[in-house]
Design an enzyme around this catalytic site. Structure first.
Site, PDB file in Angstrom:
ATOM      1  N   LYS A  81       0.868  -1.182   0.000  1.00 45.90           N
ATOM      2  CA  LYS A  81       0.000   0.000   0.000  1.00 45.90           C
ATOM      3  C   LYS A  81       0.902   1.228   0.000  1.00 45.90           C
ATOM      4  O   LYS A  81       1.936   1.244   0.696  1.00 45.90           O
ATOM      5  CB  LYS A  81      -0.886  -0.041   1.255  1.00 45.90           C
ATOM      6  CG  LYS A  81      -1.895   1.098   1.350  1.00 45.90           C
ATOM      7  CD  LYS A  81      -2.770   0.933   2.590  1.00 45.90           C
ATOM      8  CE  LYS A  81      -3.867   1.987   2.675  1.00 45.90           C
ATOM      9  NZ  LYS A  81      -4.737   1.804   3.856  1.00 45.90           N
ATOM     10  N   SER A  89      -9.656   1.817   2.810  1.00 46.87           N
ATOM     11  CA  SER A  89      -8.798   2.627   1.969  1.00 46.87           C
ATOM     12  C   SER A  89      -7.754   1.825   1.193  1.00 46.87           C
ATOM     13  O   SER A  89      -7.173   2.345   0.256  1.00 46.87           O
ATOM     14  CB  SER A  89      -8.086   3.671   2.836  1.00 46.87           C
ATOM     15  OG  SER A  89      -7.255   3.033   3.791  1.00 46.87           O
ATOM     16  N   SER A 133      -9.908  -0.764   6.910  1.00 47.48           N
ATOM     17  CA  SER A 133      -9.336  -0.661   5.558  1.00 47.48           C
ATOM     18  C   SER A 133      -8.608  -1.879   5.023  1.00 47.48           C
ATOM     19  O   SER A 133      -8.187  -1.869   3.872  1.00 47.48           O
ATOM     20  CB  SER A 133      -8.397   0.533   5.490  1.00 47.48           C
ATOM     21  OG  SER A 133      -9.159   1.687   5.379  1.00 47.48           O
TER      22      SER A 133
END
Ligand code: GLN
Length: 497
Positions: free
Chosen positions: A81, A156, A180
Site C-alpha cells: 500500500k 482505503s 481498511s
C-alpha cells in the site's frame, strides 16, 4: 513448463515451484508484471510499478534460492500500500501533498519483507491518507472493483485488495484504521487480516490515526495471509506501541493437526452479536453470512448469541478519535521540508495555507477541520473525551463477550460494493458503512474477513471473524478450515477489467 496459470496459485505452491526450480523468481515476476500492465491497467490498482527494481530483487532472490538460503517468502512477488515508506520509491499516500515524496528509508514492515526475500512489484492505490471506504478519494483516481468495473473496491487499501483479487500480485500489504483491510477484502472477494494493535510496527507507515492504525495482510486465502503476516510481525523499538513478544509462525499454526479431521472446529464457540444482524444489514449479505455460519457449525463449531450493546456507538466514537488524531498527525505537512509547496506566497502563514489547501483533497481537509474542532478548548470535553469513554465501553463489551465465546462472527460490511459516486456528497452515509469494522480497531483486537458468497449482482460478500488479543493463529486457522471445505476463496473475477 511455465504457464500463466501459475499466477492463480497460492503462495505455498509458488514457493514449492521456486524451490524445485520449476520456475525462477525472475520468470514469476515477469508474469505478474505483464498482468499488471495488461489486464490490470484499467483497474488503476497501482500508483507505482517499478519493474527494474522488482527484477533486480527477483534476481537476488534466485541467487539466494540457488545457494539454498531461501527465506519464508524468497522470490514471491508482493505489493505495498502506498503509505508504507519505501527507500528510493515514491510514497504518495494517495495524495497530491506527497506526490513528490521519494522516501529516504524503508518502513519496518518493508524491511522485514525484504529480509524474507519477497519481491516488491510496486505501490498500490489508496484513499488519500487512508481516509475513506471506497478508494474514491485518491489523488490518482479511483480503483475499479475487479468483479464489476465502475464499482468501488472498498477502501482505503482498495488498490492492494483489487490487485490481489485480479491476481496482479499474489499477496499485498495494507493498513486498517477502521476497516481498511477487512472491508476491501470483503468487497473484492479475498481474505484480509488486521492483527492486534501493536503486533505490526507502524514505523515508516504514514500516520492517519496512530492509536488505531495497524498494518495488515491481503491474500486469496487465510493460508496466504498467514504466510505474509508471519513475515510482517516483530518487535520494533522505533514504534513506541510495538509489542515485545515472540513472533509466531502462523503458516505452521494453521496446519496444526486437529483431533477430528471432519470436524476441525470442534470445541470452538463462535459468538454471534445481535447488533451485527440488525437494522441496516442488506438481505443478501445476511443470507450469505448465515449460510457461512451454518458451515462453521458443520465443521464442529458451536455458535451462540451474544451482545455488544455499545457497538452501535462505534461510528461516532471512531470518527471523533480518528479525525482528532489525523488533525494532529497531518500538521507535519506544511510545505516546508517535504511534500507539496505552493508556487507563490506572501509569508509563512500564506505558504502553510496555500500548500495545505492545494495539497490535500476535500475529504482530508474536512477531517482536519473536524479533528481540530473536537480538540479545541470548550469542545474537547464534549466530543473527544466522550469518544474516549465510549471507546472504553466498546472494549469492555468485547472483554465480556470473550468470557462466553472464543471468536465473534458477523458480516464485514452491511453492504456489498457500490457504484462510483453512489454515496454522493454525504460523507456520513459512507462512514456508517464502517459499523462492523470500527469497533474492532477501537478495542485494538484482531479481525479477519474472508469471502463467503455473492450477491445477485455478482459482487462478493465477506464474513468477519474477531478474536481476542493475539488470537491471530486461531482466527487464521478457523478461516483456513472454512476454506478447506468451501470454494469461495477460489473464485476469480471472470474478466477483471
Ligand atoms: N473508512 C474508515 C475511515 O475512513 C477506515 C479507514 C481505514 O481503516 N484506514 O476512516
Amino acid at each position: 513448463m511455465i504457464s500463466v496459470q501459475i499466477c492463480n496459485e497460492p503462495v505455498s505452491v509458488l514457493r514449492r515451484a521456486l524451490a524445485k526450480k520449476e520456475i525462477s523468481s525472475v520468470e514469476l515476476t515477469k508474469l505478474f508484471l505483464s498482468r499488471i500492465e495488461g489486464i490490470g491497467a484499467p483497474l488503476n490498482a497501482f500508483i507505482t510499478v517499478d519493474s527494474e527494481r522488482a527484477l533486480a530483487e527477483a534476481r537476488a532472490a534466485d541467487g539466494r534460492i540457488a545457494k539454498g538460503e531461501a527465506g519464508a517468502l524468497t522470490g514471491i512477488p508482493l505489493a505495498h500500500k502506498d503509505l508504507f515508506c519505501t527507500e528510493g520509491v515514491l510514497t504518495s499516500c494517495g495524495s497530491k501533498m506527497l506526490s513528490n515524496f521519494v522516501s529516504p528509508y524503508d518502513a519496518h514492515v518493508v524491511s522485514l519483507l525484504k529480509k524474507a526475500g519477497a519481491v516488491s512489484l510496486g505501490k498500490t492505490n489508496m484513499d488519500e491518507f487512508a481516509m475513506g471506504s471506497s478508494n474514491e478519494t485518491s489523488h490518482y483516481g479511483p480503483v475499479h472493483n475487479p468483479w464489476k468495473p465502475g464499482y468501488v473496491p472498498g477502501g482505503s487499501s482498495g488498490g492492494s485488495a483489487a490487485a490481489v483479487a485480479a491476481r496482479l500480485v499474489p499477496i499485498a500489504t495494507g493498513t486498517d484504521t477502521g476497516g481498511s483491510v477487512r472491508q476491501p477484502a470483503s468487497f473484492c472477494g479475498i481474505t484480509g487480516i488486521k492483527p492486534t494493535y501493536g503486533l505490526v510496527s507502524r514505523y515508516g507507515m504514514v500516520a492517519y490515526a496512530s492509536s488505531l492504525d495497524q498494518g495488515g495482510a491481503f491474500g486469496a486465502s487465510a493460508a496466504d495471509c498467514a504466510a505474509l503476516l508471519s513475515a510482517m510481525t516483530g518487535f520494533d523499538p522505533r514504534d513506541s506501541t510495538s509489542l515485545d513478544r515472540p513472533t509466531e509462525d502462523y503458516a505452521a499454526a494453521i496446519d496444526a493437526p486437529v483431533p477430528h479431521a471432519s470436524r476441525p472446529l470442534a470445541g470452538l464457540t463462535v459468538g454471534i452479536p445481535d447488533e451485527f444482524f440488525s437494522e441496516g444489514l442488506g438481505d443478501e449479505v445476511r443470507a450469505a453470512v448465515e449460510s457461512a455460519l451454518a458451515q462453521y457449525r458443520a465443521l464442529g463449531a458451536a455458535t451462540r448469541q451474544i451482545s455488544l450493546p455499545n457497538a452501535r456507538l462505534a461510528i461516532p466514537a471512531y470518527y471523533v478519535i480518528a479525525m482528532a488524531e489525523a488533525s494532529s498527525n497531518l500538521s507535519r505537512f506544511d510545505g516546508v521540508r517535504y511534500g507539496h509547496r505552493t508556487a507563490e506566497y506572501a509569508d509563512l502563514s500564506d505558504l502553510y495555507c496555500k500548500s495545505r489547501s492545494e495539497g490535500f483533497g476535500a475529504e482530508v481537509q474536512r477531517r482536519i477541520l473536524v479533528g481540530t474542532f473536537v480538540l479545541s478548548h470548550g469542545y474537547y470535553d464534549a466530543y473527544y473525551l466522550q469518544a474516549q469513554k465510549l471507546r472504553r465501553l466498546i472494549a469492555d463489551d468485547f472483554k465480556r463477550a470473550f468470557t462466553e465465546c472464543d471468536l465473534i462472527a458477523g458480516p464485514t460490511s452491511p453492504v456489498t460494493a457500490w457504484p462510483f459516486g453512489a454515496m454522493g456528497d454525504d460523507p456520513v452515509k459512507m462512514y456508517l458503512a464502517d459499523i462492523y469494522t470500527t469497533p474492532v480497531n477501537l478495542a485494538g483486537l484482531p479481525g479477519i474477513s474472508h469471502p463467503c458468497g455473492f450477491d445477485s449482482a455478482g459482487l462478493p460478500v465477506g464474513l468477519q471473524l474477531i478474536g481476542n488479543y493475539f488470537s491471530e493463529a486461531r482466527l487464521l486457522a478457523a478461516a483456513h478450515h472454512f476454506q478447506q471445505s468451501t470454494d469461495w476463496h477460489l473464485r476469480r473475477p471472470a474478466n477483471p477489467a
